[in-house]
Design an enzyme around this catalytic site. Structure first.
Site, PDB file in Angstrom:
ATOM      1  N   SER A  87     -14.983  28.177  68.397  1.00  0.00           N
ATOM      2  CA  SER A  87     -14.523  27.415  69.803  1.00  0.00           C
ATOM      3  C   SER A  87     -13.643  28.027  70.419  1.00  0.00           C
ATOM      4  O   SER A  87     -12.615  28.340  69.838  1.00  0.00           O
ATOM      5  CB  SER A  87     -14.525  25.679  69.298  1.00  0.00           C
ATOM      6  OG  SER A  87     -15.535  25.392  68.643  1.00  0.00           O
TER       7      SER A  87
HETATM    8  N1  SAH Z   1     -15.689  24.712  64.741  1.00  0.00           N
HETATM    9  C1  SAH Z   1     -16.192  26.112  64.700  1.00  0.00           C
HETATM   10  C2  SAH Z   1     -17.573  25.839  65.731  1.00  0.00           C
HETATM   11  C3  SAH Z   1     -18.746  26.967  65.024  1.00  0.00           C
HETATM   12  S1  SAH Z   1     -20.007  26.831  66.123  1.00  0.00           S
HETATM   13  C4  SAH Z   1     -15.251  27.321  64.867  1.00  0.00           C
HETATM   14  O1  SAH Z   1     -14.560  26.736  65.871  1.00  0.00           O
HETATM   15  O2  SAH Z   1     -15.686  28.354  64.323  1.00  0.00           O
HETATM   16  C5  SAH Z   1     -20.741  25.585  65.364  1.00  0.00           C
HETATM   17  C6  SAH Z   1     -21.198  25.457  63.979  1.00  0.00           C
HETATM   18  O3  SAH Z   1     -22.175  24.313  63.661  1.00  0.00           O
HETATM   19  C7  SAH Z   1     -22.115  26.817  63.579  1.00  0.00           C
HETATM   20  O4  SAH Z   1     -21.377  27.534  62.397  1.00  0.00           O
HETATM   21  C8  SAH Z   1     -23.301  26.042  63.292  1.00  0.00           C
HETATM   22  O5  SAH Z   1     -24.126  26.939  61.999  1.00  0.00           O
HETATM   23  C9  SAH Z   1     -22.910  24.823  62.551  1.00  0.00           C
HETATM   24  N2  SAH Z   1     -24.147  23.908  62.656  1.00  0.00           N
HETATM   25  C10 SAH Z   1     -25.000  23.711  63.510  1.00  0.00           C
HETATM   26  N3  SAH Z   1     -26.043  22.682  63.330  1.00  0.00           N
HETATM   27  C11 SAH Z   1     -25.485  22.271  62.201  1.00  0.00           C
HETATM   28  C12 SAH Z   1     -25.924  21.257  61.174  1.00  0.00           C
HETATM   29  N4  SAH Z   1     -26.954  20.640  61.388  1.00  0.00           N
HETATM   30  N5  SAH Z   1     -25.096  21.053  60.188  1.00  0.00           N
HETATM   31  C13 SAH Z   1     -24.278  21.870  59.965  1.00  0.00           C
HETATM   32  N6  SAH Z   1     -23.750  22.773  60.628  1.00  0.00           N
HETATM   33  C14 SAH Z   1     -24.286  23.141  61.672  1.00  0.00           C
END
Ligand code: SAH
Length: 221
Positions: free
Chosen positions: A70
């Site tokens: 993010s």
């Molecule tokens: N806060 C993280 C954001 C990563 S993007 C950062 O700053 O790095 C969002 C993440 O949510 C991804 O890694 C994706 O695999 C995860 N995600 C999407 N759907 C999900 C679910 N149902 N359960 C767990 N994780 C999920």
């Protein structure tokens, strides 16, 4: 944190981080505790080395598996909104991803429970928490749309991938007075704050328009 990789050099140096904090203030991030933690957290270790020189730009960057770390502004904003009701003890994060947001939360609340559906991302994140010496993070490889029921209720829940509608399970796992920060929608997404007023009632507020990867069902090994 005196290891050179954690400290950063050149484009990952302290001065570069200071500029990011100036920028976040300009964008009206006001919580000094949040700003201080972002300033001290080495975002470059959460990004592949080839992109590390861009770690302190205020932008989302690709991590693997089509996911993104993010944007610092969004991390700051979501953290500020989550913490605005007072100190938090028991926080669930859905979407560990790179672990950057998790690491920020872990320095501001007592205990973070973070779930991720893509195992290799979770493994990398775990390694980074070790490097930083963060010990108050529990991880689970699961579909976070279901929350983490055995650890509920949570006084804070932060979701970093966007569902089309807020999952009922997450609402149910919120403590009374608890706060949920979540992006909702498909093309047009809105960041929402939901506060559980009592057993039945939830108060919802729109914070701003955002753009997140979708919350997906199931897991990847
Ligand atoms: N806060 C993280 C954001 C990563 S993007 C950062 O700053 O790095 C969002 C993440 O949510 C991804 O890694 C994706 O695999 C995860 N995600 C999407 N759907 C999900 C679910 N149902 N359960 C767990 N994780 C999920």
């Amino acid at each position: 944190m005196n290891d050179i990789r954690l400290q950063g050099i050149g484009m990952t140096s302290r001065r570069t981080r200071d500029r990011l904090i100036v920028r976040l203030r300009e964008q009206n991030i006001q919580d000094e505790k949040v700003l201080a933690v972002i300033k001290e957290t080495p975002r470059h270790i959460f990004i592949d080395e080839a992109l590390a020189h861009r770690a302190y730009e205020d932008t989302a960057l690709p991590i693997s598996f089509n996911q993104t770390i993010s944007q610092p502004y969004i991390v700051a904003k979501m953290t500020e909104v989550l913490l605005a009701g007072g100190p938090l003890k028991h926080v669930l994060e859905v979407g560990t991803g790179s672990g950057y947001q998790t690491a920020i939360l872990a320095q501001l609340v007592e205990q973070v429970f973070s779930v991720e559906r893509i195992k290799p991302l979770q493994d990398k994140a775990r390694h980074r928490f070790r490097q930083m010496g963060l010990k108050n993070i529990r991880l689970q490889h699961t579909d976070g749309g279901m929350g983490w029921s055995s650890k509920a209720p949570f006084d804070g829940i932060m979701v970093t991938a966007a569902p089309q509608e807020i999952p009922e399970e997450l609402l149910a796992q919120l403590a009374i007075g608890g706060r949920l920060v979540i992006p909702v929608g498909q093309e047009q997404q809105q960041l929402k704050l939901v506060v559980r007023v009592n057993v039945r009632d939830y108060d919802t507020r729109i914070i701003e328009n955002v753009r997140f990867v979708p919350l997906l069902a199931g897991t990847i090994q």
